[in-house]
Design an enzyme around this catalytic site. Sequence first.
Site, PDB file in Angstrom:
ATOM      1  N   LEU A 152       0.851  -1.201   0.000  1.00 35.46           N
ATOM      2  CA  LEU A 152       0.000   0.000   0.000  1.00 35.46           C
ATOM      3  C   LEU A 152       0.887   1.252   0.000  1.00 35.46           C
ATOM      4  CD1 LEU A 152      -3.193   0.459   0.205  1.00 35.46           C
ATOM      5  CD2 LEU A 152      -2.684   1.289   2.503  1.00 35.46           C
ATOM      6  N   ARG A 175       5.100  -4.093   5.187  1.00 36.49           N
ATOM      7  CA  ARG A 175       5.915  -4.466   6.344  1.00 36.49           C
ATOM      8  C   ARG A 175       5.542  -3.589   7.539  1.00 36.49           C
ATOM      9  NH1 ARG A 175      11.335  -3.799   3.155  1.00 36.49           N
ATOM     10  NH2 ARG A 175      10.028  -2.033   2.572  1.00 36.49           N
ATOM     11  N   ARG A 231       5.761  -7.018 -10.007  1.00 29.56           N
ATOM     12  CA  ARG A 231       6.869  -7.600 -10.771  1.00 29.56           C
ATOM     13  C   ARG A 231       6.627  -9.098 -10.816  1.00 29.56           C
ATOM     14  NH1 ARG A 231       7.878  -3.402 -12.572  1.00 29.56           N
ATOM     15  NH2 ARG A 231       9.738  -2.109 -12.345  1.00 29.56           N
ATOM     16  N   GLU A 260      10.142 -12.150 -18.556  1.00 31.08           N
ATOM     17  CA  GLU A 260       9.591 -11.361 -19.672  1.00 31.08           C
ATOM     18  C   GLU A 260      10.596 -11.239 -20.803  1.00 31.08           C
ATOM     19  OE1 GLU A 260       8.341  -7.691 -17.877  1.00 31.08           O
ATOM     20  OE2 GLU A 260       6.972  -8.707 -16.532  1.00 31.08           O
ATOM     21  N   HIS A 278       3.132  -6.300 -19.610  1.00 31.81           N
ATOM     22  CA  HIS A 278       3.807  -5.286 -18.783  1.00 31.81           C
ATOM     23  C   HIS A 278       3.563  -3.880 -19.350  1.00 31.81           C
ATOM     24  CE1 HIS A 278       7.437  -4.569 -15.915  1.00 31.81           C
ATOM     25  NE2 HIS A 278       6.562  -3.579 -15.869  1.00 31.81           N
TER      26      HIS A 278
HETATM   27  P1  NDP Z   1       6.016   2.685  -3.201  1.00 28.89           P
HETATM   28  O1  NDP Z   1       7.419   2.638  -2.755  1.00 28.89           O
HETATM   29  O2  NDP Z   1       5.225   3.944  -2.998  1.00 28.89           O
HETATM   30  O3  NDP Z   1       5.181   1.494  -2.527  1.00 28.89           O
HETATM   31  C1  NDP Z   1       5.696   0.220  -2.310  1.00 28.89           C
HETATM   32  C2  NDP Z   1       4.919  -0.428  -1.177  1.00 28.89           C
HETATM   33  O4  NDP Z   1       5.327  -1.790  -1.045  1.00 28.89           O
HETATM   34  C3  NDP Z   1       5.159   0.244   0.167  1.00 28.89           C
HETATM   35  O5  NDP Z   1       3.918   0.510   0.754  1.00 28.89           O
HETATM   36  C4  NDP Z   1       5.939  -0.776   0.978  1.00 28.89           C
HETATM   37  O6  NDP Z   1       5.556  -0.699   2.352  1.00 28.89           O
HETATM   38  C5  NDP Z   1       5.486  -2.095   0.340  1.00 28.89           C
HETATM   39  N1  NDP Z   1       6.502  -3.149   0.470  1.00 28.89           N
HETATM   40  C6  NDP Z   1       7.809  -3.090   0.165  1.00 28.89           C
HETATM   41  N2  NDP Z   1       8.414  -4.254   0.433  1.00 28.89           N
HETATM   42  C7  NDP Z   1       7.462  -5.073   0.935  1.00 28.89           C
HETATM   43  C8  NDP Z   1       7.466  -6.414   1.422  1.00 28.89           C
HETATM   44  N3  NDP Z   1       8.590  -7.136   1.449  1.00 28.89           N
HETATM   45  N4  NDP Z   1       6.300  -6.943   1.842  1.00 28.89           N
HETATM   46  C9  NDP Z   1       5.166  -6.203   1.842  1.00 28.89           C
HETATM   47  N5  NDP Z   1       5.097  -4.930   1.393  1.00 28.89           N
HETATM   48  C10 NDP Z   1       6.234  -4.378   0.955  1.00 28.89           C
HETATM   49  O7  NDP Z   1       6.055   2.305  -4.731  1.00 28.89           O
HETATM   50  P2  NDP Z   1       4.957   2.555  -5.878  1.00 28.89           P
HETATM   51  O8  NDP Z   1       3.600   2.346  -5.312  1.00 28.89           O
HETATM   52  O9  NDP Z   1       5.238   3.812  -6.592  1.00 28.89           O
HETATM   53  O10 NDP Z   1       5.333   1.352  -6.881  1.00 28.89           O
HETATM   54  C11 NDP Z   1       5.256   0.018  -6.422  1.00 28.89           C
HETATM   55  C12 NDP Z   1       5.795  -0.958  -7.444  1.00 28.89           C
HETATM   56  O11 NDP Z   1       4.882  -1.122  -8.506  1.00 28.89           O
HETATM   57  C13 NDP Z   1       7.100  -0.596  -8.156  1.00 28.89           C
HETATM   58  O12 NDP Z   1       8.233  -0.775  -7.350  1.00 28.89           O
HETATM   59  C14 NDP Z   1       7.062  -1.554  -9.333  1.00 28.89           C
HETATM   60  O13 NDP Z   1       7.630  -2.804  -8.965  1.00 28.89           O
HETATM   61  C15 NDP Z   1       5.562  -1.739  -9.593  1.00 28.89           C
HETATM   62  N6  NDP Z   1       5.171  -1.094 -10.841  1.00 28.89           N
HETATM   63  C16 NDP Z   1       4.719  -1.849 -11.890  1.00 28.89           C
HETATM   64  C17 NDP Z   1       4.362  -1.255 -13.085  1.00 28.89           C
HETATM   65  C18 NDP Z   1       3.841  -2.051 -14.235  1.00 28.89           C
HETATM   66  O14 NDP Z   1       3.980  -1.603 -15.360  1.00 28.89           O
HETATM   67  N7  NDP Z   1       3.218  -3.180 -14.015  1.00 28.89           N
HETATM   68  C19 NDP Z   1       4.503   0.188 -13.293  1.00 28.89           C
HETATM   69  C20 NDP Z   1       4.926   0.894 -12.117  1.00 28.89           C
HETATM   70  C21 NDP Z   1       5.249   0.265 -10.947  1.00 28.89           C
HETATM   71  P3  NDP Z   1       6.581  -1.114   3.528  1.00 28.89           P
HETATM   72  O15 NDP Z   1       7.862  -0.416   3.240  1.00 28.89           O
HETATM   73  O16 NDP Z   1       5.907  -0.684   4.792  1.00 28.89           O
HETATM   74  O17 NDP Z   1       6.694  -2.597   3.447  1.00 28.89           O
END
Ligand code: NDP
Length: 313
Positions: A152, A175, A231, A260, A278
């Site tokens: 989130l 987390r 991913r 991919e 993607h």
């Molecule tokens: P953010 O950094 O804003 O959000 C990432 C969230 O993931 C945070 O809330 C974090 O919370 C949570 N997180 C990180 N590690 C873990 C874990 N091990 N377990 C559970 N939760 C976790 O990033 P965005 O929302 O901007 O982007 C998220 C991702 O979306 C990108 O990194 C990319 O991989 C993917 N993406 C895919 C695209 C596509 O084309 N399909 C395009 C753009 C993005 P916390 O740190 O509290 O765990």
Amino acid sequence: MSSRPDVLIVARLPQHLMQLLHDNFNCHNLLDGLSEEKLTQIAPAIRAIAANGEAKVPREFMARFPALEIVSVFGVGYDGVDVPAARERGIHVTHTPDVLTDDVADMAIALMLATARNVVRADRFARGGEWKNGPFPFTTKVSGARLGIVGLGRIGEAIARRAAGFDMDISYHNRSRKDVPYTYYGDIKSLAAAVDFLVMITPGGAGTRALVNAEVLEALGPKGFLINVARGSVVDEAALTQALKEGKIAGAGLDVFENEPNIPAELAALENVVLTPHMASGTLVTRTAMADLAFNNLQTHFAGKPVLTPVPN
Ligand code: NDP
């Protein structure tokens, strides 16, 4: 010798960004069949690397460029870049957050609806004349259903805002707990057991590898749907394929894959999946904004100012 900074392009980038790079920098493109000899020859001059979210920029690769100052990633995910290695040398790593948030959230909702309402199959049914033999089988209601978001963050919250418009009951797992009006689960398995739709939107990389495994899919259950716009690495694809084949979950909507652009034939053959290449951030407006931001990070850096969107610590 050119006075423009030397930039090494290591990924396939959109035309708009390529144009900006070529207009402003002295560009070398690894994908143009740059020979090893030539790369060694230009290596001392390289001050920047232009990459995308999938490109691999490991420690050993960066070590070849003693004058490297910045790695600009076209994309918000940067799991291919060894950020700690870059930090050790004071190399900036930048990405393109925020500008793509809406599109990726839209696509998560699109995949959720397409999968639950069987839109792709229904399209074939209508076009192909099967309709004449009787009505389309019933599908699954999305409005009012229980949604679990894993990750989130910026995009996860945008998905939640959209889902609220569908009167969904929203839960999440990160987390760390956030100050939001959604139910928090400290582990992904309990979240999966409590929802109808599990949406993955975390970063990739080692920290999230195979977060969704056979056990989590079992918990999601035969009426549950998995949506992955994060991913490919965050889901055990073999376990997912198995679960889909055996009806251990109801269906999946996937924008990302482990290897991919290859999708296992066994997965692609299934009827209960909707697969997209993607392209969650792939609208013209957004890809243009991402290109501008990836370029502006380089431009700003070479103008001696702080980069605009460094990756977080
Ligand atoms: P953010 O950094 O804003 O959000 C990432 C969230 O993931 C945070 O809330 C974090 O919370 C949570 N997180 C990180 N590690 C873990 C874990 N091990 N377990 C559970 N939760 C976790 O990033 P965005 O929302 O901007 O982007 C998220 C991702 O979306 C990108 O990194 C990319 O991989 C993917 N993406 C895919 C695209 C596509 O084309 N399909 C395009 C753009 C993005 P916390 O740190 O509290 O765990």
